[in-house]
Write an enzyme that holds these catalytic residues in place. Sequence first.
Site, short mmCIF file in Angstrom:
data_model
loop_
_atom_site.label_atom_id
_atom_site.label_comp_id
_atom_site.label_asym_id
_atom_site.label_seq_id
_atom_site.Cartn_x
_atom_site.Cartn_y
_atom_site.Cartn_z
N HIS A 70 0.83 -1.20 0.00
CA HIS A 70 0.00 0.00 0.00
C HIS A 70 0.86 1.25 0.00
CE1 HIS A 70 -0.23 1.30 4.48
NE2 HIS A 70 0.85 0.58 4.31
N CYS A 124 3.79 5.14 5.82
CA CYS A 124 3.85 3.91 6.61
C CYS A 124 5.28 3.41 6.66
CB CYS A 124 2.95 2.85 5.97
SG CYS A 124 2.94 1.26 6.84
N GLN A 142 -7.53 -2.98 9.37
CA GLN A 142 -8.76 -2.23 9.55
C GLN A 142 -9.76 -2.68 8.49
OE1 GLN A 142 -8.10 2.07 10.07
NE2 GLN A 142 -5.98 1.57 10.61
N SER A 165 -6.22 5.30 9.65
CA SER A 165 -4.80 5.62 9.50
C SER A 165 -4.55 6.73 8.49
CB SER A 165 -4.02 4.38 9.07
OG SER A 165 -4.10 3.39 10.06
N HIS A 168 -5.35 5.40 1.40
CA HIS A 168 -4.43 4.42 0.83
C HIS A 168 -4.75 4.13 -0.63
CE1 HIS A 168 -3.90 2.65 5.05
NE2 HIS A 168 -5.12 3.15 5.13
#
Length: 174
Positions: A70, A124, A142, A165, A168
Site C-alpha cells: 500500500h 507507513c 482495519q 490511519s 491508501h
Amino acid sequence: MSTPWEVRMSASRGMPYFYNPETKQSSWEAPEGLSPSEVKQLPGAAKYLSGDRAAALAAAQQDGKVRASHLLVKHSGSRRPSSWKETNITRSKAEAISILQGYADEIQGDPETFALLAQEHSDCSSHAKGGDLGVFGRGQMQKPFEDATYALEPGAISGIVDTDSGVHLIMRTA
C-alpha cells in the site's frame, strides 16, 4: 524420531518459519538436530517448504490469506498524524486525497511505479519495502482496508481507500 516442530507461514513476512507449540519457540532456520529428510516430514512442510515462493504464497491464499502493498498518505485527522518523514502532519483529508490521486495517475497500474512511489512517499514504515505488508488474513487489518484488499484480484490496484490511519492505494500481490 518424533518432534513437536511444525512449519507455519509468517503473516507479516510471507515466509515459512519453524514453530514448536510445546515451547512456543519459533525460528526462521530449521531446528538443530533435524536432518533435511526429517524437516520435509514436519507438519506444514509439504505446504510451505516447496522451495517455490509462489507455491508457498498460494498455500497461504488457500488458507484465506492475501498479500498486499500500500501507499499511505496521512492527514491531520489520522489516528496518528505523524510518520517517518513528518513528525506533525497538518494536511487536510482533502489534500491527502488529492496527493494520493496524483500518485494513482502516475502509477497507471504499474507495480514497479507503485513500489517506487510507496518507497519514496508512503507515510507507513512499510515504505522501506516498497509498501509490502506481507501476507495477512481476515481480522488483521482495519475493516475498510481488508474489504478493499479481498475485493481485488492479484495484481490489481484499488481506488482510494479511507481508514483511521489515512488514505491508501492498495495493490494486491497474492
